[in-house]
Design an enzyme around this catalytic site. Structure first.
Site, PDB file in Angstrom:
ATOM      1  N   ASP A  20       0.814  -1.223   0.000  1.00  0.00           N
ATOM      2  CA  ASP A  20       0.000   0.000   0.000  1.00  0.00           C
ATOM      3  C   ASP A  20       0.842   1.265   0.000  1.00  0.00           C
ATOM      4  O   ASP A  20       0.385   2.328   0.438  1.00  0.00           O
ATOM      5  CB  ASP A  20      -0.934   0.000   1.215  1.00  0.00           C
ATOM      6  CG  ASP A  20      -0.176  -0.094   2.542  1.00  0.00           C
ATOM      7  OD1 ASP A  20       0.919  -0.688   2.557  1.00  0.00           O
ATOM      8  OD2 ASP A  20      -0.690   0.392   3.557  1.00  0.00           O
ATOM      9  N   ARG A  67      11.297   3.729  -3.774  1.00  0.00           N
ATOM     10  CA  ARG A  67      11.724   2.329  -3.927  1.00  0.00           C
ATOM     11  C   ARG A  67      12.177   2.080  -5.366  1.00  0.00           C
ATOM     12  O   ARG A  67      13.174   1.404  -5.612  1.00  0.00           O
ATOM     13  CB  ARG A  67      10.572   1.391  -3.579  1.00  0.00           C
ATOM     14  CG  ARG A  67       9.949   1.626  -2.215  1.00  0.00           C
ATOM     15  CD  ARG A  67      10.781   1.027  -1.083  1.00  0.00           C
ATOM     16  NE  ARG A  67      10.141   1.333   0.174  1.00  0.00           N
ATOM     17  CZ  ARG A  67      10.465   2.359   0.967  1.00  0.00           C
ATOM     18  NH1 ARG A  67      11.436   3.174   0.617  1.00  0.00           N
ATOM     19  NH2 ARG A  67       9.835   2.562   2.105  1.00  0.00           N
ATOM     20  N   LYS A  75      -6.896  -0.664   6.476  1.00  0.00           N
ATOM     21  CA  LYS A  75      -5.723  -0.404   7.302  1.00  0.00           C
ATOM     22  C   LYS A  75      -5.602   1.102   7.563  1.00  0.00           C
ATOM     23  O   LYS A  75      -5.847   1.922   6.676  1.00  0.00           O
ATOM     24  CB  LYS A  75      -4.477  -0.945   6.588  1.00  0.00           C
ATOM     25  CG  LYS A  75      -3.141  -0.575   7.210  1.00  0.00           C
ATOM     26  CD  LYS A  75      -2.547   0.588   6.460  1.00  0.00           C
ATOM     27  CE  LYS A  75      -1.163   0.951   6.950  1.00  0.00           C
ATOM     28  NZ  LYS A  75      -0.127   0.127   6.407  1.00  0.00           N
ATOM     29  N   GLU A 120      -3.548  -0.150  13.742  1.00  0.00           N
ATOM     30  CA  GLU A 120      -2.078  -0.081  13.692  1.00  0.00           C
ATOM     31  C   GLU A 120      -1.537   1.116  14.465  1.00  0.00           C
ATOM     32  O   GLU A 120      -1.391   2.201  13.918  1.00  0.00           O
ATOM     33  CB  GLU A 120      -1.594  -0.009  12.236  1.00  0.00           C
ATOM     34  CG  GLU A 120      -0.085   0.025  12.113  1.00  0.00           C
ATOM     35  CD  GLU A 120       0.405   0.010  10.673  1.00  0.00           C
ATOM     36  OE1 GLU A 120       1.619   0.178  10.463  1.00  0.00           O
ATOM     37  OE2 GLU A 120      -0.425  -0.149   9.751  1.00  0.00           O
ATOM     38  N   GLU A 131       1.641   2.278  15.480  1.00  0.00           N
ATOM     39  CA  GLU A 131       3.071   1.999  15.330  1.00  0.00           C
ATOM     40  C   GLU A 131       3.898   2.904  16.230  1.00  0.00           C
ATOM     41  O   GLU A 131       3.713   4.122  16.256  1.00  0.00           O
ATOM     42  CB  GLU A 131       3.529   2.191  13.887  1.00  0.00           C
ATOM     43  CG  GLU A 131       5.022   1.932  13.726  1.00  0.00           C
ATOM     44  CD  GLU A 131       5.530   1.988  12.304  1.00  0.00           C
ATOM     45  OE1 GLU A 131       6.734   1.775  12.095  1.00  0.00           O
ATOM     46  OE2 GLU A 131       4.711   2.251  11.393  1.00  0.00           O
ATOM     47  N   LYS A 172      -2.207  -4.619  14.344  1.00  0.00           N
ATOM     48  CA  LYS A 172      -0.897  -4.583  13.676  1.00  0.00           C
ATOM     49  C   LYS A 172       0.041  -3.711  14.511  1.00  0.00           C
ATOM     50  O   LYS A 172       0.165  -2.514  14.276  1.00  0.00           O
ATOM     51  CB  LYS A 172      -1.033  -4.037  12.256  1.00  0.00           C
ATOM     52  CG  LYS A 172       0.281  -3.999  11.486  1.00  0.00           C
ATOM     53  CD  LYS A 172       0.076  -3.563  10.038  1.00  0.00           C
ATOM     54  CE  LYS A 172       1.407  -3.477   9.297  1.00  0.00           C
ATOM     55  NZ  LYS A 172       1.228  -3.137   7.869  1.00  0.00           N
ATOM     56  N   SER A 179       6.957  -4.705  10.310  1.00  0.00           N
ATOM     57  CA  SER A 179       8.412  -4.918  10.354  1.00  0.00           C
ATOM     58  C   SER A 179       9.159  -3.678  10.816  1.00  0.00           C
ATOM     59  O   SER A 179      10.277  -3.788  11.337  1.00  0.00           O
ATOM     60  CB  SER A 179       8.932  -5.373   8.996  1.00  0.00           C
ATOM     61  OG  SER A 179       8.523  -4.502   7.972  1.00  0.00           O
ATOM     62  N   GLY A 180       8.598  -2.492  10.598  1.00  0.00           N
ATOM     63  CA  GLY A 180       9.106  -1.275  11.216  1.00  0.00           C
ATOM     64  C   GLY A 180      10.526  -0.885  10.898  1.00  0.00           C
ATOM     65  O   GLY A 180      11.177  -0.203  11.674  1.00  0.00           O
ATOM     66  N   GLY A 181      11.066  -1.335   9.772  1.00  0.00           N
ATOM     67  CA  GLY A 181      12.433  -0.987   9.432  1.00  0.00           C
ATOM     68  C   GLY A 181      13.441  -2.077   9.713  1.00  0.00           C
ATOM     69  O   GLY A 181      14.642  -1.902   9.464  1.00  0.00           O
ATOM     70  N   SER A 217       2.446  -8.597   8.896  1.00  0.00           N
ATOM     71  CA  SER A 217       1.928  -7.700   7.867  1.00  0.00           C
ATOM     72  C   SER A 217       3.111  -6.852   7.432  1.00  0.00           C
ATOM     73  O   SER A 217       3.334  -5.765   7.948  1.00  0.00           O
ATOM     74  CB  SER A 217       0.782  -6.841   8.403  1.00  0.00           C
ATOM     75  OG  SER A 217       0.311  -5.959   7.402  1.00  0.00           O
ATOM     76  N   ARG A 224       8.160  -3.611   3.365  1.00  0.00           N
ATOM     77  CA  ARG A 224       9.560  -3.644   2.946  1.00  0.00           C
ATOM     78  C   ARG A 224      10.212  -4.996   3.221  1.00  0.00           C
ATOM     79  O   ARG A 224      11.044  -5.460   2.436  1.00  0.00           O
ATOM     80  CB  ARG A 224      10.324  -2.532   3.667  1.00  0.00           C
ATOM     81  CG  ARG A 224       9.979  -1.138   3.184  1.00  0.00           C
ATOM     82  CD  ARG A 224      10.581  -0.067   4.082  1.00  0.00           C
ATOM     83  NE  ARG A 224       9.939   0.003   5.379  1.00  0.00           N
ATOM     84  CZ  ARG A 224      10.377   0.700   6.412  1.00  0.00           C
ATOM     85  NH1 ARG A 224      11.505   1.391   6.287  1.00  0.00           N
ATOM     86  NH2 ARG A 224       9.719   0.731   7.545  1.00  0.00           N
ATOM     87  N   TYR A 231       4.660   6.703   4.779  1.00  0.00           N
ATOM     88  CA  TYR A 231       4.325   6.221   3.430  1.00  0.00           C
ATOM     89  C   TYR A 231       2.896   6.565   3.102  1.00  0.00           C
ATOM     90  O   TYR A 231       2.338   6.099   2.149  1.00  0.00           O
ATOM     91  CB  TYR A 231       4.557   4.712   3.297  1.00  0.00           C
ATOM     92  CG  TYR A 231       3.843   3.845   4.300  1.00  0.00           C
ATOM     93  CD1 TYR A 231       2.650   3.208   3.976  1.00  0.00           C
ATOM     94  CD2 TYR A 231       4.368   3.667   5.568  1.00  0.00           C
ATOM     95  CE1 TYR A 231       2.008   2.406   4.897  1.00  0.00           C
ATOM     96  CE2 TYR A 231       3.725   2.859   6.480  1.00  0.00           C
ATOM     97  CZ  TYR A 231       2.557   2.227   6.147  1.00  0.00           C
ATOM     98  OH  TYR A 231       1.912   1.432   7.066  1.00  0.00           O
TER      99      TYR A 231
END
Length: 360
Positions: free
Chosen positions: A28, A37, A146, A188, A190, A230, A272-274, A301, A304, A360
């Protein structure tokens, strides 16, 4: 229609996403982010290239063996696919559905500075018009949504109570709104890895955040059996001296979740957060080895951490190479979601993925 009209469907969708050994592919990225990217692999950020890349993801053979759902950007949800020769094909959403992968949609509209908050604090936007958008996404085939709230731990005292409560309430309003249109909400909150705080500090903040989030969800009447969480794994700040072991991450993460997340939530799907591709798999594996069976499905979820190698091998032209790299990391995380991934057994680009103040 009301939430009650969708209650059974919401529960069924959440359970389908929470399938054993599976998780979500987060595809997304906004147009700007996917452009970054692409630039890293020498690909121009055009609609045709974005469509070709997302078509690659949707047609990866056997992807559904480890991926139960995919989070799409709005552009992708309404795009027709392109095959390897550039010829038009069916809608991308139908390609995922044909594999048995549940389509989802990012519905937040990004973060903005939080008035009254501490420096760097934000709140997430997108509630205005959300109900109408959710109905349109459902009609197109999306079955979950999300919304990402972002919090930081800083020496200045962040996150503030204002920031925690504002983001918890926003998550709850979003969750209730999309449920009334048939979409399972991914909640989520984060906590960024920015900073030099230790593992214990992250754990204390994360407990506070999650308790506040679930209080807000309750006040808004959110149907927990038709929702997903998440969260970040419980990790120290990136600049904290000394990296924790996978077992330490698993211990603190599970303690945090056991203290805060109701067992009625079907799945906890870690972001994954980096973390690098391999780190994300190894930590997830340790979490599932530590608590088995768990009261929730403990899956993933990842964006990257599923796509870094894929993008590198694709590089705008090698569909097969990109798909094989994607499938390798999907297998790794499917195994990690069951606690039997062997570190290094699947290929990975291995590059660090951390970005300060990631958006993002």
């Amino acid at each position: 229609m009301t939430l009650d009209s969708f209650r059974d469907e919401l529960a069924a969708t959440a359970c389908a996403i929470a399938s054993q050994g599976k998780g979500l592919l987060a595809a997304d990225e906004s147009t700007g982010t996917i452009g970054k990217r692409f630039a890293a692999v020498g690909v121009e950020n055009t609609e045709a290239n974005r469509c070709a890349y997302r078509s690659l993801l949707a047609t990866a053979p056997g992807l559904a063996e480890a991926i139960s759902g995919v989070i799409l950007y709005e552009e992708t949800l309404f795009q027709d696919s392109l095959d390897a020769s550039g010829a038009p094909g069916p809608p991308i959403v139908e390609l995922f559905e044909g594999q048995g992968i549940v389509p989802g949609i990012k519905v937040d509209q990004g973060v903005e500075p939080l008035p009254g908050g501490l420096p760097g604090e934000s709140w997430c936007t997108g509630l205005k018009g959300l109900q109408e958008r959710a109905a349109r996404y459902y009609a197109r085939g999306a079955r979950f949504a999300k919304w990402r709230a972002v919090l930081k731990i800083t020496p200045e005292g962040a996150p503030s109570e204002l920031c925690v409560r504002e983001n918890a309430w926003g998550l709850a309003r979003y969750a209730r709104t999309v449920q009334e249109e048939g979409l399972v909400p991914i909640v989520e909150p984060e906590i960024l890895m920015d900073g030099d705080h230790d593992l214990e500090t992250t754990a204390a903040v994360q407990e506070w955040v999650l308790r506040t989030v679930y209080e807000a969800l309750s006040r808004n009447g959110v149907f927990l059996e038709g929702s997903l969480l998440k969260p970040s794994m419980t990790l120290p700040g990136m600049a904290c001296p000394g990296a924790p072991s996978p077992d330490q991450v698993a211990e603190f993460t599970l303690r945090t979740l056991e203290r805060t997340v109701p067992v009625s939530v079907p799945a906890i799907l870690f972001l994954s957060g980096g973390l690098s591709e391999e780190e994300a798999s190894v930590y997830l594996n340790a979490i599932n080895q530590t608590l088995s069976p768990a009261p929730w499905h403990l899956g993933f979820s990842y964006g990257r951490a599923l796509q870094q190698s894929c993008l590198k091998h694709w590089a705008g032209h090698d569909v097969h190479g990109g798909q094989q790299a994607l499938l390798a990391r999907a297998r790794a995380n499917g195994q990690a979601a069951q606690g039997f991934y062997v570190a290094g057994s699947e290929p990975s680009d291995g590059a660090p993925l951390y970005e300060a103040n990631y958006s993002y």
